[in-house]
Every structure is written in structure tokens, then in C-alpha cells.
Scaffold this motif. Structure first.
Motif, PDB file in Angstrom:
ATOM      1  N   GLY A   1       0.802  -1.214   0.000  1.00 16.16           N
ATOM      2  CA  GLY A   1       0.000   0.000   0.000  1.00 16.16           C
ATOM      3  C   GLY A   1       0.833   1.262   0.000  1.00 16.16           C
ATOM      4  O   GLY A   1       2.023   1.250  -0.340  1.00 16.16           O
TER       5      GLY A   1
ATOM      6  N   SER B   1      -2.949   3.333   3.331  1.00 13.32           N
ATOM      7  CA  SER B   1      -4.097   2.696   2.682  1.00 13.32           C
ATOM      8  C   SER B   1      -3.602   1.683   1.668  1.00 13.32           C
ATOM      9  O   SER B   1      -2.477   1.778   1.172  1.00 13.32           O
ATOM     10  CB  SER B   1      -4.995   3.741   2.006  1.00 13.32           C
ATOM     11  N   ILE B   2      -4.456   0.719   1.399  1.00 14.20           N
ATOM     12  CA  ILE B   2      -4.154  -0.325   0.411  1.00 14.20           C
ATOM     13  C   ILE B   2      -5.256  -0.286  -0.629  1.00 14.20           C
ATOM     14  O   ILE B   2      -6.427  -0.097  -0.287  1.00 14.20           O
ATOM     15  CB  ILE B   2      -4.088  -1.703   1.089  1.00 14.20           C
ATOM     16  N   GLU B   3      -4.893  -0.439  -1.884  1.00 19.20           N
ATOM     17  CA  GLU B   3      -5.898  -0.375  -2.953  1.00 19.20           C
ATOM     18  C   GLU B   3      -6.802  -1.606  -2.890  1.00 19.20           C
ATOM     19  O   GLU B   3      -6.335  -2.704  -2.703  1.00 19.20           O
ATOM     20  CB  GLU B   3      -5.209  -0.326  -4.321  1.00 19.20           C
TER      21      GLU B   3
ATOM     22  N   VAL C   1     -10.314   5.348   1.459  1.00 18.42           N
ATOM     23  CA  VAL C   1      -9.622   6.410   0.709  1.00 18.42           C
ATOM     24  C   VAL C   1      -8.218   5.947   0.314  1.00 18.42           C
ATOM     25  O   VAL C   1      -7.491   5.405   1.155  1.00 18.42           O
ATOM     26  CB  VAL C   1      -9.538   7.678   1.590  1.00 18.42           C
ATOM     27  N   HIS C   2      -7.848   6.168  -0.922  1.00 19.31           N
ATOM     28  CA  HIS C   2      -6.522   5.718  -1.401  1.00 19.31           C
ATOM     29  C   HIS C   2      -5.991   6.684  -2.459  1.00 19.31           C
ATOM     30  O   HIS C   2      -6.726   7.121  -3.340  1.00 19.31           O
ATOM     31  CB  HIS C   2      -6.653   4.308  -1.993  1.00 19.31           C
TER      32      HIS C   2
ATOM     33  N   GLU D   1       1.781  -1.915  -7.777  1.00 15.99           N
ATOM     34  CA  GLU D   1       2.610  -2.578  -6.778  1.00 15.99           C
ATOM     35  C   GLU D   1       2.698  -4.060  -7.096  1.00 15.99           C
ATOM     36  O   GLU D   1       1.703  -4.681  -7.390  1.00 15.99           O
ATOM     37  CB  GLU D   1       1.985  -2.364  -5.382  1.00 15.99           C
TER      38      GLU D   1
END
Lengths: 154, 154
Positions: A130, A152-154, B58-59, B154
Motif C-alpha cells: 500500500g 491505505s491499500i488499494e 480512501v486511497h 505494486e
């Protein structure tokens, strides 16, 4: 306001760190963004200039608001963008005018001397999924006053 | 240098957009970071102030270098941080002094009038995995001169 981009290269469970001459502290190679650059371009360019190697699989891991304070007074404020690369191409310089470059076992991020906030950033970049956000407040002598972190992590 | 954080809320295949009075263009709600805020804190605060709703999950989706040029001369430069939220809590304002707020089908991001670079950002935030970086050059009248985009996953 300054914008600084740095990059932690991780390869074979090692990280490429620069030891700065002044305090002997370790940092991820990086430097100042130029006008009109994206943060990605700045991180890749600065890393290459400082190390002689090309980072592979580059990804943003953290965006930090850096505040220098003298008591309640804000002396300086800048943005730090920390990237990770999962490998590099080329052989790094051993020493530059910026300091000494070397690969270190990734576990040494826990113990090598460095700014306290940098340890937070680099441990996140090396180990966590993240994106991390936060504010670091330092004294003018670069002692950490406070850190406030979100992620945060997607 | 200004730092602007905005946030695209996506819920039930709709996006919450603000229509600004001046040109009738649509934007994701947001505004200026305050001294010492993280970009995450700024995005959440500004979004809540402008909409009355709390963004969920939220990201960060994009970090953009925004350049205003008159010919070859750089008139202004700032950073834009674009976040996504996968849902909201609360009922948005209908109208504020900033403009009109409404939910729109996410497909309308393709066609609603907006700054060209904003379309690039918001389509990425709504539909793509990973993080986007880039530089947008605009005229003082907010016509897009150029965009240079990078992205990573990622």
C-alpha cells in the motif's frame, strides 16, 4: 516549497543505502525535483545520478509532509516522495561526493543510524503493502518532534 | 508552492462531482492543503468541507505536477494529489458557494466538460489499478499544452 524524491532499491533481500558524511546517517538515494518534472521522473533521475544504476519496477510508497520547527514556529516545510524499486540494472558507485553507497541486508533498516522518520518510511517501503502518508515534525537539528502516519491499500 | 488534494468518490457506479460556476466544468471536490497536514488528511478534510460527506476506503491514485505557462515562461507550478474513495457516508450538499454537487454515472467522466488533464486523472482514479504520476502544462486560460504520464502497479 521544496519537493524531494528518494528511492529504496531492494534486491536479493538487500537495500542500497547512501551513508552521508555529516552525521554518518543512512538515507535512500534521492534529491530535489526540478521544475516540471513528475515525482516519478525525479525519483528515477536522482537515483540514477547518485548511484549510477537504473531502478526497476519503480512504485510510490509514501508521501510525507516534512516540517522543521523551532518551538511553535515553522522554519521550513517540504514534501518527500519515497519510492521503492524491486531490483536494479548496473553496478553502483562505491563513493560519491554525497557519501558512501553500499548494499545492506534489509533487516539492517531496523538498526542503522538514520533520521527517525526515515526509518518509518523505509521500513514501510521495504515491507508493507500500500501507500503511506504522514507528517514528520523535526527540530532544526533533525531530532524528531512528532510523526503522524496514515496508510491505505488499494 | 501550492499543494492541492482532491478526491473522487465512487459509489454504485456513480461519481460525486462538483460543477464550478465559472466555466461549468466538473471537478472532484478538493482544495488547498494546510501547513503541516498530510496529503491524506487534506483530501479527507477538503472533501468533507465541500460535500458534507465522509469518504470511505480512501486511497491515493495520482500525483501530478501542474505547470502554468505563458509561452516558454513558467507562471505558476503546484502539486495535485488525487485520491479515490470507494463509497461515502452521509448525504452530500446540493449546492455550495463552490458550485453544484451531484452524483453522475461513472461513464460520464468521458464526456462531462472539464479540464483535459482532470479527465486523464479521474478516468485513471475510477478505472485503473495502481498509481499515476505526471506533468500537465496549461496556458493561463487553462488550455492543456501537454501531458506526460507515468504509472506503476505494486
Amino acid at each position: 516549497m521544496q519537493r524531494i524524491a528518494n528511492l529504496l532499491a531492494v534486491q536479493n533481500d538487500q537495500v542500497l543505502l547512501l551513508q552521508k558524511p555529516r552525521r554518518g546517517w543512512y538515507v535512500a538515494p534521492g534529491g530535489k525535483m526540478e521544475s516540471g518534472e513528475s515525482i516519478y521522473e525525479a525519483a528515477v533521475r536522482e537515483f540514477h545520478e547518485e548511484t549510477n544504476v537504473t531502478p526497476l519496477d519503480v512504485h510510490l510508497k509514501g508521501v510525507y509532509t516534512m516540517v522543521i520547527k523551532n518551538g511553535e514556529q515553522v522554519i521550513d516545510e517540504w514534501m518527500l516522495y519515497t519510492f521503492v524499486a524491486r531490483g536494479v540494472k548496473g553496478t553502483p558507485f562505491k563513493e560519491t561526493r554525497e557519501g558512501k553507497l553500499a548494499w545492506h541486508p534489509v533487516g539492517e533498516l531496523q538498526t542503522l543510524p538514520m533520521a527517525k522518520g526515515d526509518r518509518t518510511n523505509l521500513l514501510f517501503a521495504a515491507h508493507q503493502k500500500g501507500t503511506q502518508y504522514g507528517t514528520f515534525e523535526y527540530t532544526e537539528d533533525f531530532e524528531l518532534i512528532s510523526e503522524h502516519i496514515q496508510s491505505s491499500i488499494e
